[in-house]
Design a protein around this motif. Structure first.
Motif, PDB file in Angstrom:
ATOM      1  N   GLY A  85      69.768  23.640  16.762  1.00  0.00           N
ATOM      2  CA  GLY A  85      70.355  22.800  17.964  1.00  0.00           C
ATOM      3  C   GLY A  85      70.063  21.153  17.752  1.00  0.00           C
ATOM      4  N   ASP A  86      70.008  20.462  18.705  1.00  0.00           N
ATOM      5  CA  ASP A  86      69.924  18.868  18.733  1.00  0.00           C
ATOM      6  C   ASP A  86      68.870  18.398  18.014  1.00  0.00           C
ATOM      7  N   PRO A  87      68.674  17.583  17.082  1.00  0.00           N
ATOM      8  CA  PRO A  87      67.513  17.041  16.397  1.00  0.00           C
ATOM      9  C   PRO A  87      66.640  16.403  17.338  1.00  0.00           C
ATOM     10  N   GLU A  88      65.387  16.672  17.203  1.00  0.00           N
ATOM     11  CA  GLU A  88      64.225  15.853  17.913  1.00  0.00           C
ATOM     12  C   GLU A  88      63.901  14.476  17.421  1.00  0.00           C
ATOM     13  N   PRO A  89      63.615  13.811  18.065  1.00  0.00           N
ATOM     14  CA  PRO A  89      63.248  12.304  17.261  1.00  0.00           C
ATOM     15  C   PRO A  89      61.939  12.466  16.589  1.00  0.00           C
ATOM     16  N   VAL A  90      61.985  11.849  15.418  1.00  0.00           N
ATOM     17  CA  VAL A  90      60.734  11.711  14.471  1.00  0.00           C
ATOM     18  C   VAL A  90      59.723  11.214  15.103  1.00  0.00           C
ATOM     19  N   ASN A  91      58.655  12.085  14.770  1.00  0.00           N
ATOM     20  CA  ASN A  91      57.086  11.841  15.460  1.00  0.00           C
ATOM     21  C   ASN A  91      56.444  11.190  14.197  1.00  0.00           C
ATOM     22  N   VAL A  92      56.217   9.924  14.189  1.00  0.00           N
ATOM     23  CA  VAL A  92      55.555   9.309  12.892  1.00  0.00           C
ATOM     24  C   VAL A  92      54.120   9.640  12.985  1.00  0.00           C
ATOM     25  N   ASN A  93      53.553  10.350  14.122  1.00  0.00           N
ATOM     26  CA  ASN A  93      52.275  10.738  14.067  1.00  0.00           C
ATOM     27  C   ASN A  93      51.792  12.141  13.818  1.00  0.00           C
ATOM     28  N   ASP A  94      53.101  12.976  13.472  1.00  0.00           N
ATOM     29  CA  ASP A  94      52.936  14.394  13.045  1.00  0.00           C
ATOM     30  C   ASP A  94      52.494  14.397  11.525  1.00  0.00           C
ATOM     31  N   PRO A  95      51.344  15.249  11.198  1.00  0.00           N
ATOM     32  CA  PRO A  95      50.505  15.304  10.252  1.00  0.00           C
ATOM     33  C   PRO A  95      51.327  15.211   9.184  1.00  0.00           C
ATOM     34  N   LYS A  96      52.462  16.406   9.069  1.00  0.00           N
ATOM     35  CA  LYS A  96      53.365  16.252   7.703  1.00  0.00           C
ATOM     36  C   LYS A  96      54.298  15.271   7.722  1.00  0.00           C
ATOM     37  N   MET A  97      54.649  14.225   8.835  1.00  0.00           N
ATOM     38  CA  MET A  97      55.440  13.241   8.382  1.00  0.00           C
ATOM     39  C   MET A  97      54.402  12.063   7.696  1.00  0.00           C
ATOM     40  N   ILE A  98      53.277  12.044   7.914  1.00  0.00           N
ATOM     41  CA  ILE A  98      52.155  11.319   7.519  1.00  0.00           C
ATOM     42  C   ILE A  98      51.910  11.719   6.132  1.00  0.00           C
ATOM     43  N   LEU A  99      52.003  12.777   5.745  1.00  0.00           N
ATOM     44  CA  LEU A  99      51.986  13.532   4.112  1.00  0.00           C
ATOM     45  C   LEU A  99      53.128  12.739   3.550  1.00  0.00           C
ATOM     46  N   THR A 100      54.247  13.074   4.160  1.00  0.00           N
ATOM     47  CA  THR A 100      55.610  12.655   3.533  1.00  0.00           C
ATOM     48  C   THR A 100      55.633  11.299   3.110  1.00  0.00           C
ATOM     49  N   GLU A 101      55.276  10.533   3.948  1.00  0.00           N
ATOM     50  CA  GLU A 101      55.257   9.075   4.031  1.00  0.00           C
ATOM     51  C   GLU A 101      54.577   8.529   2.729  1.00  0.00           C
ATOM     52  N   LYS A 102      53.307   9.215   2.781  1.00  0.00           N
ATOM     53  CA  LYS A 102      52.373   8.887   1.575  1.00  0.00           C
ATOM     54  C   LYS A 102      52.461   9.576   0.048  1.00  0.00           C
ATOM     55  N   TYR A 103      52.989  10.822   0.140  1.00  0.00           N
ATOM     56  CA  TYR A 103      53.124  11.712  -1.167  1.00  0.00           C
ATOM     57  C   TYR A 103      54.567  12.001  -1.532  1.00  0.00           C
TER      58      TYR A 103
END
Length: 145
Positions: A85-103
């Protein structure tokens, strides 16, 4: 207090033989420090990425990997499920987003990063077309500090 936490972790580790995948870096680092282990971080798309699904069957769920993980690593996973369905806004506080940003800023899947107990990168690999879990285990162990 720290001794009580370490003791409880040891009891859980001994009593529960189930494989435990952490989803938050700080929790994984605390365990890695407590048990003096490295961290094995896996970026996956477990319901859409074919190589990720192969790793699940060929490696992560095998008795060989589970035994090796129990003795060698604290497991950490950032699993990006397919969204319908419709994409949700990116949650920058989501643990997996934090991991992605870093690694994993390039967004590779599957992508495996070995970290020391403090979160410093030791090694990185993508999917390898190995036949057995032991081949992956050997590779992960080669990336030790």
């Amino acid at each position: 207090m720290k001794k009580i936490f370490v003791l409880l972790c040891l009891m859980v580790n001994v009593v529960g033989s189930a494989q435990e995948w952490n989803t938050e870096l700080e929790a994984a680092k605390r365990k890695a420090v407590a048990f003096n282990k490295n961290i094995l971080l896996v970026f996956s798309g477990s319901d859409w990425c074919i190589p990720c699904m192969e790793l699940e069957k060929k490696v992560w769920q095998t008795p060989e990997f589970k035994a090796a993980a129990q003795s060698d690593w604290v497991l950490l996973r950032a699993d990006f499920l397919e969204k319908k369905g419709d994409p949700e806004p990116v949650n920058v506080n989501d643990p997996k987003m934090i991991l992605t940003e870093k690694y994993n800023r390039d967004g590779f899947f599957p992508f495996i990063v070995t970290l020391d107990k403090y979160g410093k990168v030791i090694g990185k690999i993508g999917y390898e077309d190995f036949d057995t879990a032991d081949e992956y285990i050997f590779l992960f162990r080669k990336m030790r500090k």
